[in-house]
Design a protein around this motif. Structure first.
Motif, mmCIF file in Angstrom:
data_model
loop_
_atom_site.group_PDB
_atom_site.id
_atom_site.type_symbol
_atom_site.label_atom_id
_atom_site.label_comp_id
_atom_site.label_asym_id
_atom_site.label_seq_id
_atom_site.Cartn_x
_atom_site.Cartn_y
_atom_site.Cartn_z
ATOM 1 N N SER A 156 43.000 43.928 37.460
ATOM 2 C CA SER A 156 42.179 42.758 37.795
ATOM 3 C C SER A 156 41.075 43.051 38.805
ATOM 4 O O SER A 156 40.184 42.218 39.007
ATOM 5 C CB SER A 156 43.068 41.640 38.348
ATOM 6 O OG SER A 156 43.739 42.057 39.531
ATOM 7 N N ASN A 203 31.756 33.125 48.085
ATOM 8 C CA ASN A 203 32.407 33.858 46.996
ATOM 9 C C ASN A 203 33.431 34.863 47.514
ATOM 10 O O ASN A 203 33.534 35.976 47.015
ATOM 11 C CB ASN A 203 31.361 34.569 46.134
ATOM 12 C CG ASN A 203 30.481 35.522 46.927
ATOM 13 O OD1 ASN A 203 30.164 35.264 48.080
ATOM 14 N ND2 ASN A 203 30.069 36.614 46.296
ATOM 15 N N ASP A 208 46.075 33.486 39.830
ATOM 16 C CA ASP A 208 45.047 33.066 38.876
ATOM 17 C C ASP A 208 43.687 33.288 39.528
ATOM 18 O O ASP A 208 43.147 32.390 40.171
ATOM 19 C CB ASP A 208 45.251 31.600 38.496
ATOM 20 C CG ASP A 208 44.173 31.076 37.572
ATOM 21 O OD1 ASP A 208 43.415 31.899 36.994
ATOM 22 O OD2 ASP A 208 44.060 29.841 37.424
ATOM 23 N N GLY A 243 36.373 31.387 39.692
ATOM 24 C CA GLY A 243 35.664 30.978 38.494
ATOM 25 C C GLY A 243 35.822 32.038 37.409
ATOM 26 O O GLY A 243 36.102 33.209 37.693
ATOM 27 N N PRO A 244 35.647 31.653 36.151
ATOM 28 C CA PRO A 244 35.850 32.595 35.047
ATOM 29 C C PRO A 244 34.770 33.666 34.987
ATOM 30 O O PRO A 244 33.629 33.461 35.418
ATOM 31 C CB PRO A 244 35.796 31.683 33.811
ATOM 32 C CG PRO A 244 34.954 30.522 34.240
ATOM 33 C CD PRO A 244 35.248 30.307 35.694
ATOM 34 N N ASP A 245 35.166 34.815 34.463
ATOM 35 C CA ASP A 245 34.231 35.910 34.148
ATOM 36 C C ASP A 245 33.551 36.527 35.364
ATOM 37 O O ASP A 245 32.494 37.151 35.239
ATOM 38 C CB ASP A 245 33.166 35.425 33.153
ATOM 39 C CG ASP A 245 33.770 34.870 31.872
ATOM 40 O OD1 ASP A 245 34.763 35.456 31.414
ATOM 41 O OD2 ASP A 245 33.272 33.856 31.362
ATOM 42 N N ARG A 246 34.126 36.373 36.542
ATOM 43 C CA ARG A 246 33.571 37.033 37.723
ATOM 44 C C ARG A 246 34.349 38.310 38.004
ATOM 45 O O ARG A 246 35.577 38.273 38.099
ATOM 46 C CB ARG A 246 33.664 36.132 38.953
ATOM 47 C CG ARG A 246 32.599 35.074 39.059
ATOM 48 C CD ARG A 246 32.505 34.602 40.495
ATOM 49 N NE ARG A 246 31.516 33.546 40.660
ATOM 50 C CZ ARG A 246 30.926 33.253 41.811
ATOM 51 N NH1 ARG A 246 31.252 33.935 42.893
ATOM 52 N NH2 ARG A 246 30.045 32.293 41.893
ATOM 53 N N ALA A 295 40.767 33.688 38.191
ATOM 54 C CA ALA A 295 39.707 32.857 37.604
ATOM 55 C C ALA A 295 39.715 31.474 38.244
ATOM 56 O O ALA A 295 38.660 30.849 38.409
ATOM 57 C CB ALA A 295 39.889 32.758 36.093
ATOM 58 N N GLY A 296 40.898 30.997 38.614
ATOM 59 C CA GLY A 296 40.978 29.714 39.284
ATOM 60 C C GLY A 296 40.449 29.764 40.707
ATOM 61 O O GLY A 296 39.994 28.750 41.239
#
Length: 237
Positions: free
Chosen positions: A137, A118, A59, A65-68, A61-62
């Motif tokens: 991805s 990040n 996951d 974070g979302p949309d990165r 996004a987990g």
């Protein structure tokens, strides 16, 4: 790079031989602290078969974070390029894969100094990571000064073989960029032959690095020893 794994029911190969070193000279006490403390929050969970026996997709996004957009550096060495990119592009998530534990320790020290957050680290075989990355991805991938395996009988161990490139193609998004930097002319020859076979188009090749490039210690060593760097950009088609 490869290592032996216990057999399971997944589509991944049951056995993987590992080529190369896991560790080198003695790790300094400060680096042992980085490994003991910082991998707890920077280490990528769900890659090992012990953590993820069903090989469920990560996951991302987990993690970030979302949309990165998520980028991948294969074999980050001492980590200077990876930390540079994470700092320059704070809106992306960056995964680094490196089985050489001394390199992982060096990266973690640079992360502390730079204060970047990040990124995530897989201290192991990139093929295990490919097994659990979701399809399409990865928005950008880097292969900087990989192990050249100069002997002809060892060329199959290089990253630029179909065993590595086809899984890379699966996890990269359509149109995603794949950068290759090397100072070994025969390595680039093999890359120019094999990478397009795996579904990538060559879009640029130059003796001049990318605008956002950070010269690594491996490149500096190549320049000191008179070898000429070569940079190629491919795009996933």
């Amino acid at each position: 790079m490869q290592d032996d794994r216990a057999a399971d029911d997944s589509d991944a190969p049951q056995w993987r031989n590992f080529y190369g070193r896991r560790s080198g000279k003695t790790i300094r006490p400060s680096q042992r602290t980085y490994l003991a403390e910082d991998l707890l929050h920077l280490g990528l969970r769900g890659v090992s078969r012990a953590d993820n026996p069903d090989r469920a997709p990560l996951d991302l996004a987990g993690v970030f974070g979302p949309d990165r957009p998520v980028w991948l550096e294969v074999g980050f060495g001492g980590g200077e390029h990876m930390v540079h990119m994470a700092a320059r592009y704070p809106g992306i998530g960056l995964i680094g894969c490196e089985p050489f534990i001394n390199g992982v320790a060096m990266l973690l020290g640079k992360v502390r100094q730079a204060g970047v957050s990040n990124l995530a680290v897989h201290p192991g075989d990139v093929r295990d990571l490919f097994d659990v990355l979701p399809a399409a991805s990865i928005a950008k991938a880097f292969l900087n000064y990989p192990d050249p395996w100069p002997k002809r009988r060892h060329h199959r161990r290089r990253f630029v073989t179909q065993d590595h490139l086809l899984p890379l193609h699966r996890v990269m998004a359509p149109g995603a960029e794949f950068r290759v930097a090397t100072d070994i002319s025969d390595y680039m020859r093999q890359a120019l032959l094999e990478v397009p076979k795996a579904g990538f188009a060559l879009v640029a090749r130059s003796g001049t690095p990318w605008e956002d490039w950070l010269s690594t210690r491996y490149e500096q060593k190549a320049l000191r020893e008179g070898r000429v760097p070569d940079y190629a950009t491919f795009r996933r088609v």
